[in-house]
Write an enzyme that holds these catalytic residues in place. Sequence first.
Site, PDB file in Angstrom:
ATOM      1  N   THR A 226       0.791  -1.111   0.019  1.00 20.69           N
ATOM      2  CA  THR A 226      -0.161  -0.034   0.156  1.00 20.69           C
ATOM      3  C   THR A 226       0.914   1.347  -0.088  1.00 20.69           C
ATOM      4  O   THR A 226       1.926   1.396   0.370  1.00 20.69           O
ATOM      5  CB  THR A 226      -0.853   0.017   1.314  1.00 20.69           C
ATOM      6  OG1 THR A 226      -1.821  -1.213   1.227  1.00 20.69           O
ATOM      7  CG2 THR A 226      -1.664   1.174   1.562  1.00 20.69           C
ATOM      8  N   ARG A 254     -14.038  -7.998  -0.323  1.00 21.28           N
ATOM      9  CA  ARG A 254     -13.341  -7.541   0.812  1.00 21.28           C
ATOM     10  C   ARG A 254     -12.912  -6.099   0.721  1.00 21.28           C
ATOM     11  O   ARG A 254     -12.350  -5.743  -0.299  1.00 21.28           O
ATOM     12  CB  ARG A 254     -12.182  -8.731   1.023  1.00 21.28           C
ATOM     13  CG  ARG A 254     -11.237  -8.235   1.981  1.00 21.28           C
ATOM     14  CD  ARG A 254     -10.132  -7.497   1.957  1.00 21.28           C
ATOM     15  NE  ARG A 254      -9.144  -7.491   3.020  1.00 21.28           N
ATOM     16  CZ  ARG A 254      -7.984  -6.766   3.043  1.00 21.28           C
ATOM     17  NH1 ARG A 254      -7.812  -5.858   2.172  1.00 21.28           N
ATOM     18  NH2 ARG A 254      -7.107  -6.757   4.229  1.00 21.28           N
ATOM     19  N   VAL A 255     -13.160  -5.484   1.965  1.00 24.48           N
ATOM     20  CA  VAL A 255     -12.498  -4.052   2.046  1.00 24.48           C
ATOM     21  C   VAL A 255     -11.575  -4.213   3.283  1.00 24.48           C
ATOM     22  O   VAL A 255     -11.954  -4.474   4.099  1.00 24.48           O
ATOM     23  CB  VAL A 255     -13.690  -2.984   2.166  1.00 24.48           C
ATOM     24  CG1 VAL A 255     -13.011  -1.923   2.485  1.00 24.48           C
ATOM     25  CG2 VAL A 255     -14.493  -3.016   1.094  1.00 24.48           C
ATOM     26  N   ASP A 257      -8.447  -1.854   5.527  1.00 27.01           N
ATOM     27  CA  ASP A 257      -8.368  -1.013   6.466  1.00 27.01           C
ATOM     28  C   ASP A 257      -8.233   0.601   5.795  1.00 27.01           C
ATOM     29  O   ASP A 257      -8.570   1.585   6.151  1.00 27.01           O
ATOM     30  CB  ASP A 257      -7.224  -0.695   7.616  1.00 27.01           C
ATOM     31  CG  ASP A 257      -5.997  -1.048   6.930  1.00 27.01           C
ATOM     32  OD1 ASP A 257      -5.668  -1.794   6.047  1.00 27.01           O
ATOM     33  OD2 ASP A 257      -4.930  -0.434   7.412  1.00 27.01           O
ATOM     34  N   THR A 277      -0.239   0.705   6.977  1.00 22.45           N
ATOM     35  CA  THR A 277      -0.135  -0.222   6.015  1.00 22.45           C
ATOM     36  C   THR A 277       0.032  -1.440   6.645  1.00 22.45           C
ATOM     37  O   THR A 277       0.650  -1.441   7.574  1.00 22.45           O
ATOM     38  CB  THR A 277       1.175   0.060   5.096  1.00 22.45           C
ATOM     39  OG1 THR A 277       1.080  -1.222   4.012  1.00 22.45           O
ATOM     40  CG2 THR A 277       2.311   0.330   5.927  1.00 22.45           C
ATOM     41  N   GLY A 278      -0.470  -2.480   6.327  1.00 22.22           N
ATOM     42  CA  GLY A 278      -0.341  -3.919   7.108  1.00 22.22           C
ATOM     43  C   GLY A 278      -1.688  -4.633   6.783  1.00 22.22           C
ATOM     44  O   GLY A 278      -2.215  -4.540   5.863  1.00 22.22           O
ATOM     45  N   GLY A 280      -4.671  -5.735   7.042  1.00 26.53           N
ATOM     46  CA  GLY A 280      -5.829  -4.772   7.195  1.00 26.53           C
ATOM     47  C   GLY A 280      -6.908  -5.019   8.279  1.00 26.53           C
ATOM     48  O   GLY A 280      -7.609  -4.246   9.023  1.00 26.53           O
TER      49      GLY A 280
HETATM   50  N1  ASP Z   1      -3.768  -2.634   4.658  1.00 27.22           N
HETATM   51  C1  ASP Z   1      -4.127  -2.883   3.151  1.00 27.22           C
HETATM   52  C2  ASP Z   1      -4.834  -3.836   3.398  1.00 27.22           C
HETATM   53  O1  ASP Z   1      -5.329  -4.669   4.145  1.00 27.22           O
HETATM   54  C3  ASP Z   1      -2.763  -3.953   2.711  1.00 27.22           C
HETATM   55  C4  ASP Z   1      -1.382  -3.240   2.689  1.00 27.22           C
HETATM   56  O2  ASP Z   1      -1.331  -2.196   3.633  1.00 27.22           O
HETATM   57  O3  ASP Z   1      -0.692  -3.633   2.111  1.00 27.22           O
HETATM   58  O4  ASP Z   1      -5.991  -3.858   2.223  1.00 27.22           O
END
Ligand code: ASP
Length: 359
Positions: A226, A254-255, A257, A277-278, A280
């Site tokens: 992200t 799916r949605v 964070d 980021t991470g 979600g």
């Molecule tokens: N946070 C994002 C999600 O879960 C993925 C990401 O940060 O890479 O959609």
Amino acid sequence: MKKIIPIILALLLCISCKKENKSEETAVAKNQSETTIERPEFAIIIHGGAGTILKKNMTPEKEAAYKAKLEEAIRVGYEVLKNGGSSLDAVTKTINIMEDSPLFNAGKGAVFTNAETNELDASIMDGKTLNAGASAGTTTVRNPIDLARAVMDNSKHVMLSGKGAEIFAEEQGLTLVEPSYFHTDRRLESLKRVKEREAQKTNKIDTESAYLDFYDADIKNAKFGTVGCAALDKNGNLAAGTSTGGMTNKRYGRVGDAPIIGSGTYANNATCAVSSTGWGEYFIRAQVAHDISALMDYKGLSLKEASKTVLDKVAELGGDGGIVAVDKNGNMVAEFNTAGMYRATMNDKGELTIGIYEQ
Ligand code: ASP
């Protein structure tokens, strides 16, 4: 003579009074100038995703390409801020650069869903007004952060999703593209690898175990990337934004964070601006971005302390990832509990830092 003595005493008293006042004034002036020196006129920090980013898996060319793109992106925001532009514009324009680059999981180069589509999420927040905009699950809007911004600026709503969001984007004159625009071979390969890994599992007959497979620890790290930005402008206004393709192999609409205000993005002039980021699902449950602001607001924690506290909570729940944030005094923090996070900062002196691996 008797008359003169009290006059002299009064004069001496007056002089010492003035001295005290002067030293008080100096102390105030000193404090003021110290605050002015410490607080930069503006500041900007970005991320390009957190995950298992290890030096051993990087070629020098790949590393250089990421660094060059991070620098190009942050310099765009820096110029906006330097010229007195708003933190909102800096955030939007900086994210645009990363959305247009196939290196990141946002815009062009977004990860694939289980159905081999690219569904994009984004959000933005204005720390001055606490206004916010977000879009989820779009497939034809070239720059989802522009859509989030348009939702904030030109609609009565905070979040639009799917078809409706795309109709609104068209009405707003945003650039629309064919869904295939987002396609990259690299991301399709990732999807195939994840699916192969999934197929090796024996217990994926019912929905629940299929869901668990999706979060298999071995494969989840292929999914991050992200982009996000947090900025403080010359007027003391904070803003943050986040844009993503989500997680590889996501399904059922799916949605994550990223488009959720308070999880993926939060900004408040009283505290800080944050982009996450991470993984979600965990960032939603831990309300990461707002919780950082709340810890500063209610408990008086520093940005660094608040960020660490909240990411520890994410880890306790079983998730991982990172954040970038800037507080109202221009302090910048990049915090993560993964092996790496693409990130960069610039201050008002034009000093640039770029990081990829552990801090
Ligand atoms: N946070 C994002 C999600 O879960 C993925 C990401 O940060 O890479 O959609």
